[in-house]
Design a protein around this motif. Sequence first.
Motif, short mmCIF file in Angstrom:
data_model
loop_
_atom_site.label_atom_id
_atom_site.label_comp_id
_atom_site.label_asym_id
_atom_site.label_seq_id
_atom_site.Cartn_x
_atom_site.Cartn_y
_atom_site.Cartn_z
N SER A 1 5.85 6.43 -4.43
CA SER A 1 5.59 6.25 -5.86
C SER A 1 6.06 4.88 -6.32
N ASP A 2 7.25 4.50 -5.89
CA ASP A 2 7.80 3.19 -6.28
C ASP A 2 6.94 2.06 -5.73
N LEU A 3 6.51 2.19 -4.48
CA LEU A 3 5.71 1.13 -3.86
C LEU A 3 4.33 1.03 -4.51
N ARG A 4 3.74 2.16 -4.86
CA ARG A 4 2.44 2.13 -5.54
C ARG A 4 2.57 1.42 -6.89
N ASN A 5 3.65 1.68 -7.60
CA ASN A 5 3.86 1.01 -8.88
C ASN A 5 4.02 -0.50 -8.69
N ARG A 6 4.77 -0.88 -7.65
CA ARG A 6 4.95 -2.31 -7.39
C ARG A 6 3.64 -2.97 -7.00
N ASN A 7 2.85 -2.29 -6.17
CA ASN A 7 1.56 -2.84 -5.77
C ASN A 7 0.63 -2.99 -6.96
N ALA A 8 0.67 -2.00 -7.86
CA ALA A 8 -0.18 -2.05 -9.06
C ALA A 8 0.18 -3.24 -9.94
N TYR B 1 7.11 -2.61 7.64
CA TYR B 1 6.11 -3.30 6.83
C TYR B 1 6.57 -3.44 5.38
N ASP B 2 7.23 -2.44 4.87
CA ASP B 2 7.67 -2.43 3.48
C ASP B 2 8.77 -3.46 3.22
N LEU B 3 9.85 -3.38 3.99
CA LEU B 3 11.04 -4.17 3.68
C LEU B 3 11.12 -5.51 4.39
N TYR B 4 10.49 -5.62 5.56
CA TYR B 4 10.71 -6.81 6.37
C TYR B 4 9.45 -7.66 6.57
N LEU B 5 8.29 -7.05 6.55
CA LEU B 5 7.04 -7.80 6.74
C LEU B 5 6.29 -7.98 5.42
N TRP B 6 6.75 -7.35 4.36
CA TRP B 6 6.22 -7.52 3.01
C TRP B 6 4.71 -7.23 2.93
N ASP B 7 4.32 -6.15 3.54
CA ASP B 7 2.92 -5.72 3.48
C ASP B 7 2.90 -4.32 2.87
N GLY B 8 2.84 -4.27 1.55
CA GLY B 8 2.93 -2.99 0.84
C GLY B 8 1.77 -2.06 1.12
N GLU B 9 0.58 -2.61 1.28
CA GLU B 9 -0.59 -1.76 1.52
C GLU B 9 -0.47 -1.04 2.86
N ARG B 10 -0.08 -1.79 3.89
CA ARG B 10 0.08 -1.17 5.21
C ARG B 10 1.24 -0.18 5.19
N ALA B 11 2.31 -0.52 4.50
CA ALA B 11 3.45 0.39 4.39
C ALA B 11 3.02 1.71 3.76
N LEU B 12 2.21 1.63 2.70
CA LEU B 12 1.74 2.86 2.04
C LEU B 12 0.92 3.72 2.99
N GLU B 13 0.07 3.10 3.78
CA GLU B 13 -0.74 3.85 4.74
C GLU B 13 0.16 4.63 5.70
N LEU B 14 1.20 3.96 6.17
CA LEU B 14 2.09 4.59 7.14
C LEU B 14 2.96 5.66 6.50
N TYR B 15 3.44 5.42 5.27
CA TYR B 15 4.21 6.45 4.57
C TYR B 15 3.36 7.69 4.34
N ASP B 16 2.10 7.49 3.94
CA ASP B 16 1.21 8.63 3.72
C ASP B 16 0.98 9.39 5.02
N ARG B 17 0.82 8.64 6.11
CA ARG B 17 0.61 9.27 7.41
C ARG B 17 1.86 10.06 7.81
N TYR B 18 3.02 9.47 7.56
CA TYR B 18 4.27 10.17 7.88
C TYR B 18 4.38 11.47 7.08
N LEU B 19 4.04 11.43 5.80
CA LEU B 19 4.15 12.63 4.97
C LEU B 19 3.20 13.73 5.45
N GLN B 20 2.08 13.34 6.04
CA GLN B 20 1.18 14.35 6.61
C GLN B 20 1.80 15.00 7.85
#
Length: 243
Positions: free
Chosen positions: A225-232, A192-211
Amino acid sequence: MRSADAVLRLTFVAFVMAALAACSSAPSRKAPASTPAAAAEKPVAAAGASAPKEAGAAPASKEAAAAVARPESAPIDPAAQRAFDGARQALAAGRTAEAERAFSALTKSHPELSGPFANLGLIHRQAAKYPEAIAALEKAVSLSPQRADLHNQLGITYRMAGDFKKAKSSYEQSIALDAKYAPAVLNLGILYDLYLWDGERALELYDRYLQLAPGGDDQVKRWVSDLRNRNARKNAPERKEQG
């Protein structure tokens, strides 16, 4: 750029040796137990710290290649087991051509076993023979459809071949089989992050992975952190200069 390929290189032999010992028994009908995300792909050295890549693939991606070391349900012919063990030993010793011939022979003599097909698929993928890798891994998945690790490996291969739709479907199937299978969660986030360009969904999955990641994952935290800054920045209100 985040790269899954680095992890693939690091975990390739381990995956073949430990996770795909499917040749030691018939295909299992049980979903695999979840495994640590230690083999989740990490960025290649040249990629830098800001972008993700799959594990187990080529130098420009970053998916997770962690696998499940789990015997399957029924014993097999001892001669086939010896042949499989010999092929794994050849691969570990760097005799890839010999290993490929042995796994290929096993797919013909014992076409009911997923392990030889899976290992053959990984060998083809390492050689960038993506059509052959996909065919072998699709066969492995058809023989052991309940193995989350095999769906994850197929997803990595589809992604490397440029078929993002099928990669997404494979990662989602892996997660459906085992919601705690961290590598597939991470790889779907990377997709989602690099190929589908959906930063919000990518963040959800990264957060889930970190859990799910035992002990955390500093690299993925930096990506988050980088993706949140880009989304902001993307969502910031537009301001027009006057003059």
